[in-house]
Design a protein around this motif. Structure first.
Motif, mmCIF file in Angstrom:
data_model
loop_
_atom_site.group_PDB
_atom_site.id
_atom_site.type_symbol
_atom_site.label_atom_id
_atom_site.label_comp_id
_atom_site.label_asym_id
_atom_site.label_seq_id
_atom_site.Cartn_x
_atom_site.Cartn_y
_atom_site.Cartn_z
ATOM 1 N N GLY A 129 0.833 -1.299 -0.064
ATOM 2 C CA GLY A 129 -0.035 -0.185 0.055
ATOM 3 C C GLY A 129 0.866 1.224 -0.029
ATOM 4 N N LEU A 130 1.909 1.197 0.589
ATOM 5 C CA LEU A 130 2.870 2.526 0.633
ATOM 6 C C LEU A 130 4.134 2.324 -0.306
ATOM 7 N N LEU A 131 5.030 1.480 0.089
ATOM 8 C CA LEU A 131 6.427 1.217 -0.280
ATOM 9 C C LEU A 131 6.376 1.014 -1.736
ATOM 10 N N ILE A 132 5.513 -0.006 -2.188
ATOM 11 C CA ILE A 132 5.497 -0.290 -3.903
ATOM 12 C C ILE A 132 5.156 1.188 -4.632
ATOM 13 N N PRO A 133 3.788 1.446 -4.214
ATOM 14 C CA PRO A 133 3.391 3.013 -4.915
ATOM 15 C C PRO A 133 4.311 3.962 -4.865
ATOM 16 N N ASN A 159 11.084 -1.955 -5.750
ATOM 17 C CA ASN A 159 11.053 -2.045 -7.086
ATOM 18 C C ASN A 159 9.865 -2.741 -7.415
ATOM 19 N N ARG A 160 9.138 -2.306 -8.453
ATOM 20 C CA ARG A 160 7.841 -3.262 -8.677
ATOM 21 C C ARG A 160 8.109 -4.625 -9.363
ATOM 22 N N SER A 161 9.349 -4.851 -9.988
ATOM 23 C CA SER A 161 9.898 -5.846 -10.621
ATOM 24 C C SER A 161 9.726 -6.837 -9.892
#
Length: 125
Positions: free
Chosen positions: A40-44, A49-51
């Protein structure tokens, strides 16, 4: 001389359900805030890294025996926790008659979904 009467104790499956309830509650308390923080926070916000969380990486993780076991535990224990709470919540709401159908419905659903998830996960090997 007093004769000792043999006491017969009715065996109960309730300790098993309370154990699953406690394990699921502990998992919810410790893992859910971390998952909310990450997804909810660190990826957005770009801190992670989203990968690392794309389909191929998660599928590769779930295709291993330990990955499937971790995912099964992360799904099944909170499910057992939830339905044990629902079962006892029905009693608190005053629904007391016919507790057997409530037990079968709640624990049966949790068991069925747990077996279904385990079947799906372990079929990926």
């Amino acid at each position: 001389m007093n004769e000792l009467k043999e006491k017969t104790y009715k065996r109960s499956h309730e300790p098993v359900f309370w154990g699953l309830f406690g394990a699921g509650g502990m998992l919810c308390a410790f893992i859910t805030p971390v998952m909310i923080l990450i997804t909810g926070l660190l990826i957005p916000l770009g801190y992670i890294n989203r990968s690392h969380f794309d389909y191929n990486n998660l599928h590769a993780f779930a295709s291993t025996w330990y990955g499937a076991l971790i995912i099964l535990v992360l799904i099944a224990l909170p499910l057992w926790h939830t339905f044990h709470r629902i079962f006892h919540g029905l009693h608190d709401l005053g629904i007391k008659r016919g507790r057997d159908w409530q037990r079968v419905l709640c624990y049966g659903f949790a068991f069925t979904v747990s077996v279904f998830i385990a079947t799906l996960l372990f079929a990926m090997f």
